[in-house]
Motif scaffolding. Structure first.
Motif, short mmCIF file in Angstrom:
data_model
loop_
_atom_site.label_atom_id
_atom_site.label_comp_id
_atom_site.label_asym_id
_atom_site.label_seq_id
_atom_site.Cartn_x
_atom_site.Cartn_y
_atom_site.Cartn_z
N GLU A 199 59.52 16.90 -17.26
CA GLU A 199 59.06 17.96 -18.17
C GLU A 199 58.23 17.33 -19.29
OE1 GLU A 199 59.70 21.18 -17.83
OE2 GLU A 199 61.52 21.35 -16.62
N SER B 116 68.07 22.28 -13.65
CA SER B 116 66.80 22.11 -14.33
C SER B 116 66.87 22.66 -15.75
CB SER B 116 65.68 22.83 -13.57
OG SER B 116 65.86 24.24 -13.69
N GLU C 51 56.39 21.46 -24.12
CA GLU C 51 56.54 22.70 -23.37
C GLU C 51 58.00 23.15 -23.35
OE1 GLU C 51 55.77 26.07 -21.05
OE2 GLU C 51 54.54 24.83 -22.38
N MET C 52 58.93 22.21 -23.31
CA MET C 52 60.35 22.55 -23.40
C MET C 52 60.66 23.25 -24.72
SD MET C 52 62.02 19.03 -21.88
CE MET C 52 63.70 19.44 -22.44
N ARG D 284 59.28 26.84 -24.64
CA ARG D 284 60.10 27.76 -23.84
C ARG D 284 61.42 28.07 -24.53
NH1 ARG D 284 58.56 24.29 -19.43
NH2 ARG D 284 60.69 23.93 -18.70
N ASP E 160 64.93 24.98 -17.04
CA ASP E 160 64.82 26.44 -16.99
C ASP E 160 66.16 27.08 -16.61
OD1 ASP E 160 62.18 26.63 -17.79
OD2 ASP E 160 61.40 26.50 -15.76
N GLU E 161 66.88 26.46 -15.67
CA GLU E 161 68.20 26.98 -15.29
C GLU E 161 69.17 26.88 -16.46
OE1 GLU E 161 68.03 25.94 -10.50
OE2 GLU E 161 68.77 24.46 -11.95
N TRP E 162 69.05 25.79 -17.22
CA TRP E 162 69.90 25.62 -18.40
C TRP E 162 69.60 26.70 -19.43
CZ3 TRP E 162 68.50 24.29 -23.50
CH2 TRP E 162 69.56 23.97 -24.35
N LEU E 163 68.33 27.03 -19.62
CA LEU E 163 67.95 28.09 -20.56
C LEU E 163 68.57 29.43 -20.16
CD1 LEU E 163 64.16 27.44 -21.32
CD2 LEU E 163 66.08 27.14 -22.89
N VAL E 164 68.53 29.74 -18.88
CA VAL E 164 69.10 30.99 -18.40
C VAL E 164 70.60 31.00 -18.63
CG1 VAL E 164 69.57 32.36 -16.33
CG2 VAL E 164 67.29 31.38 -16.69
N THR F 271 62.71 31.84 -25.79
CA THR F 271 63.95 32.46 -25.31
C THR F 271 64.86 32.84 -26.47
OG1 THR F 271 65.13 30.34 -25.06
CG2 THR F 271 63.89 31.16 -23.15
N HIS G 68 69.20 18.39 -21.98
CA HIS G 68 68.46 19.63 -22.20
C HIS G 68 68.50 20.03 -23.67
CE1 HIS G 68 67.87 19.93 -17.99
NE2 HIS G 68 69.08 20.37 -17.67
#
Length: 248
Positions: free
Chosen positions: A189, A238, A193-194, A197, A240-244, A201, A133
């Motif tokens: 992915e 995922s 786009e990664m 995002r 997105d979960e890693w970003l959070v 963030t 990620h």
């Protein structure tokens, strides 16, 4: 077990160290900050005394083929020779999914490293994983020009570095297995786009421009050459979960 981790302060190596300790293993970090030089071998013999397995996650920042290949092959030969002297029973190497199919200098250097390990004197396991990620941040850092964030087009299936660490430790706990099954994240992915995002963030609001880099090997990556094949082990977290989790 007594497990040595080459590159134990890096992106994946630090997770390997944490996971191994959580599982009750004694851990030796093989890094310059710990008094061990993987190129020259200084400090290596003493560090490997009583070690059962070595997990090699050491990395080099350069993507130049000659520089990267010199580093990977030299450190692997140095490690393997010291492991043979110390009676180490298992060498586990972290590599990259798809490197057979992409004419990219860094990947060609990893292939050369794999060959050194395969031909070496210590029983081995090689794990090929997809990009982490953190790869999006690495690309974002290299490709920001005059306030514009460039975002390379590339198909990838990123995996959490922590999960790679867990998998490497599990492999080290078992017997040498040769080629392990590939390891990949839970969903495909687009790298561009990664990157978009990720920078959003982080609060950056400037333009993010997807680009098709003209570098050797990038066309193959855009076509999906570094995606996992059938039978790959699929991770949990995922992007997105890693970003959070990263923001919390």
């Amino acid at each position: 077990m007594r497990i040595a981790v080459a590159g134990g302060t890096g992106t994946v190596g630090r997770h390997v160290v944490d996971v191994a300790r959580e599982r009750g293993h004694e851990v030796v970090v093989l890094a310059r900050s710990a008094g061990v030089d993987l190129v020259s071998g200084d400090g290596l013999d003493a560090a490997l005394a009583g070690v059962d397995a070595v997990i090699d996650t050491a990395n080099v920042a350069s993507i130049d083929r000659e520089v990267a290949e010199r580093f990977f092959t030299t450190t692997s030969r140095t490690l393997l020779a010291a492991e043979e002297r110390a009676g180490v029973r298992h060498h586990v190497l972290l590599s990259i999914v798809g490197i057979d199919d992409v004419p990219y200098g860094y990947y060609e250097a990893k292939l050369a490293q794999e060959r050194v390990v395969e031909q070496g004197p210590v029983p081995w396991t090689i794990l090929r994983a997809t990009q982490f990620h953190e790869f999006a941040g690495q690309m974002a850092g290299r490709l920001r020009i005059a306030g514009v964030q460039l975002a390379p087009r590339m198909r990838t299936q990123p995996i959490a570095a922590r999960e790679v660490g867990e998998h490497l430790v599990a492999l080290a706990e078992g017997p040498a297995a040769g080629r392990a099954g590939e390891l990949a994240g839970p969903r495909e992915e687009q790298l561009a786009e990664m990157v978009r995002r990720l920078v959003r963030t982080e609060g950056r609001r400037g333009p993010v421009l997807p680009v098709s880099l003209p570098m050797r090997g990038m066309a193959e990556m855009r076509r999906g050459a570094v995606l996992p094949g059938p039978g790959a082990v699929i991770g949990r977290q995922s992007f997105d979960e890693w970003l959070v989790a990263r923001a919390s």
